[in-house]
Scaffold this motif. Structure first.
Motif, short mmCIF file in Angstrom:
data_model
loop_
_atom_site.label_atom_id
_atom_site.label_comp_id
_atom_site.label_asym_id
_atom_site.label_seq_id
_atom_site.Cartn_x
_atom_site.Cartn_y
_atom_site.Cartn_z
N ALA A 286 -2.84 0.76 -5.96
CA ALA A 286 -3.12 2.21 -5.96
C ALA A 286 -4.10 2.61 -7.06
N ALA A 287 -4.29 1.74 -8.07
CA ALA A 287 -5.04 2.14 -9.27
C ALA A 287 -6.54 1.96 -9.12
N TYR B 103 0.81 -1.24 0.00
CA TYR B 103 0.00 0.00 0.00
C TYR B 103 0.84 1.28 0.00
N ILE B 104 2.16 1.15 -0.09
CA ILE B 104 3.01 2.34 0.05
C ILE B 104 2.70 3.39 -1.02
N LEU B 105 2.64 2.94 -2.28
CA LEU B 105 2.38 3.89 -3.37
C LEU B 105 0.97 4.48 -3.25
N THR C 161 -3.29 -12.20 -11.85
CA THR C 161 -2.70 -11.30 -10.85
C THR C 161 -3.66 -10.16 -10.51
N ILE C 162 -4.28 -9.60 -11.53
CA ILE C 162 -5.25 -8.51 -11.31
C ILE C 162 -6.39 -9.01 -10.43
N GLU C 163 -6.86 -10.23 -10.71
CA GLU C 163 -7.96 -10.79 -9.90
C GLU C 163 -7.54 -11.01 -8.44
N GLN D 55 -7.56 -7.69 -6.81
CA GLN D 55 -8.96 -7.30 -6.56
C GLN D 55 -9.48 -7.98 -5.29
N GLU D 56 -9.15 -9.26 -5.17
CA GLU D 56 -9.66 -10.07 -4.07
C GLU D 56 -9.05 -9.64 -2.72
N ARG D 57 -7.73 -9.38 -2.73
CA ARG D 57 -7.03 -9.22 -1.45
C ARG D 57 -6.63 -7.80 -1.09
N LEU D 58 -6.43 -6.95 -2.10
CA LEU D 58 -5.81 -5.65 -1.80
C LEU D 58 -6.61 -4.44 -2.28
N ASN D 59 -7.37 -4.62 -3.36
CA ASN D 59 -8.03 -3.45 -3.95
C ASN D 59 -9.31 -3.89 -4.65
#
Length: 256
Positions: free
Chosen positions: A140-141, A106-108, A164-166, A169-173
């Motif tokens: 961040a996106a 989450y730094i960025l 990777t995108i999924e 989506q599931e875990r971070l964003n």
């Protein structure tokens, strides 16, 4: 509130930096305030926007490690209405240095939250790998734009990127969306380019931009002059294509 778009594909040479540079410049030409963030240690977007990547004091590297404030490393108006957070080879060390840091994904995002207000668009050029830097960008996106080169192996690795995108989506964003796929380096003289476009449309259940970026000599020359295509050769087919892509990006937001 600005919209943050990550330009990602773990394959190299598909036109990520070209798209980051020229989409940023064409959004700015349409009157938008843009921040371009170079997340690739190669620093191609930095030099393509006319900045000496080895001559800058503060880059994304120092920003991620907390060694400077955003205002210290933002280079204002590299092109009219486009600000830049630059990058250089130092950034390749960030992967290792971030290992022990809590919530490092989450730094960025946390950095950009502080400055997002000032921009209509934040365009991030990701490295050609599914690394911690790319994960930071995806976290961040708001959305991901995927450039695909019109060549035989275009679909190879794409399922991995979508996986990777999924996961992100599931875990971070949870809000992350796939903005769409844009075809690059299209050569109208070959059947292969056409076949690749048809193949991807058939096999990929994703938004696909109508604008197709052609293989264009002027587009290839522009970065060596440190200029986006709409300034280097405003009337070239490359410039026209990126203007159309910028228009689609702007209209897609309106259509949501």
């Amino acid at each position: 509130m600005g919209r943050t778009i990550a330009i990602a594909n773990q394959k190299g040479g598909v036109g990520k930096s070209t798209t980051a540079i020229n989409l940023s410049a064409c959004l700015a030409e349409a009157g938008k305030r843009v921040l371009t963030v170079d997340i690739d240690p190669q620093g191609n977007t930095t030099s393509g926007l006319g900045t000496d990547k080895n001559g800058v004091e503060y880059t994304l590297y120092e920003l991620l490690l907390g060694d400077c404030d955003p205002k210290d490393c933002i280079i204002e108006n590299v092109v009219e209405r486009v600000d830049l957070i630059p990058s250089n080879v130092n950034l390749s060390g960030a992967e290792i240095e971030l290992v022990g840091i809590e919530e490092r994904e989450y730094i960025l995002k946390n950095v950009l939250e502080r400055i997002k207000e000032g921009y209509d668009y934040i365009i991030m050029d990701c490295p050609p790998s599914l690394s911690m830097l790319t994960i930071n960008a995806l976290t961040a996106a708001d959305s991901v734009l995927v450039p695909i080169q019109c060549e035989y192996y275009a679909l190879e690795g794409l399922s991995q990127l979508i996986h990777t995108i999924e996961l992100v989506q599931e875990r971070l964003n949870k809000k992350l969306e796939i903005e769409g796929v844009v075809f690059t380096m299209y050569d109208a003289r070959t059947n292969l380019s056409l076949e690749v476009v048809e193949n991807v449309k058939e096999n990929l259940n994703q938004n696909i931009y109508k604008t197709i970026i052609p293989r264009n000599v002027r587009l290839a020359e522009a970065p060596s002059y440190g200029l986006p295509i709409n300034m280097y050769d405003p009337k070239s087919t490359g410039a026209e294509s990126y203007r159309l892509l910028a228009e689609e990006v702007i209209n897609r937001e309106g259509g949501e």
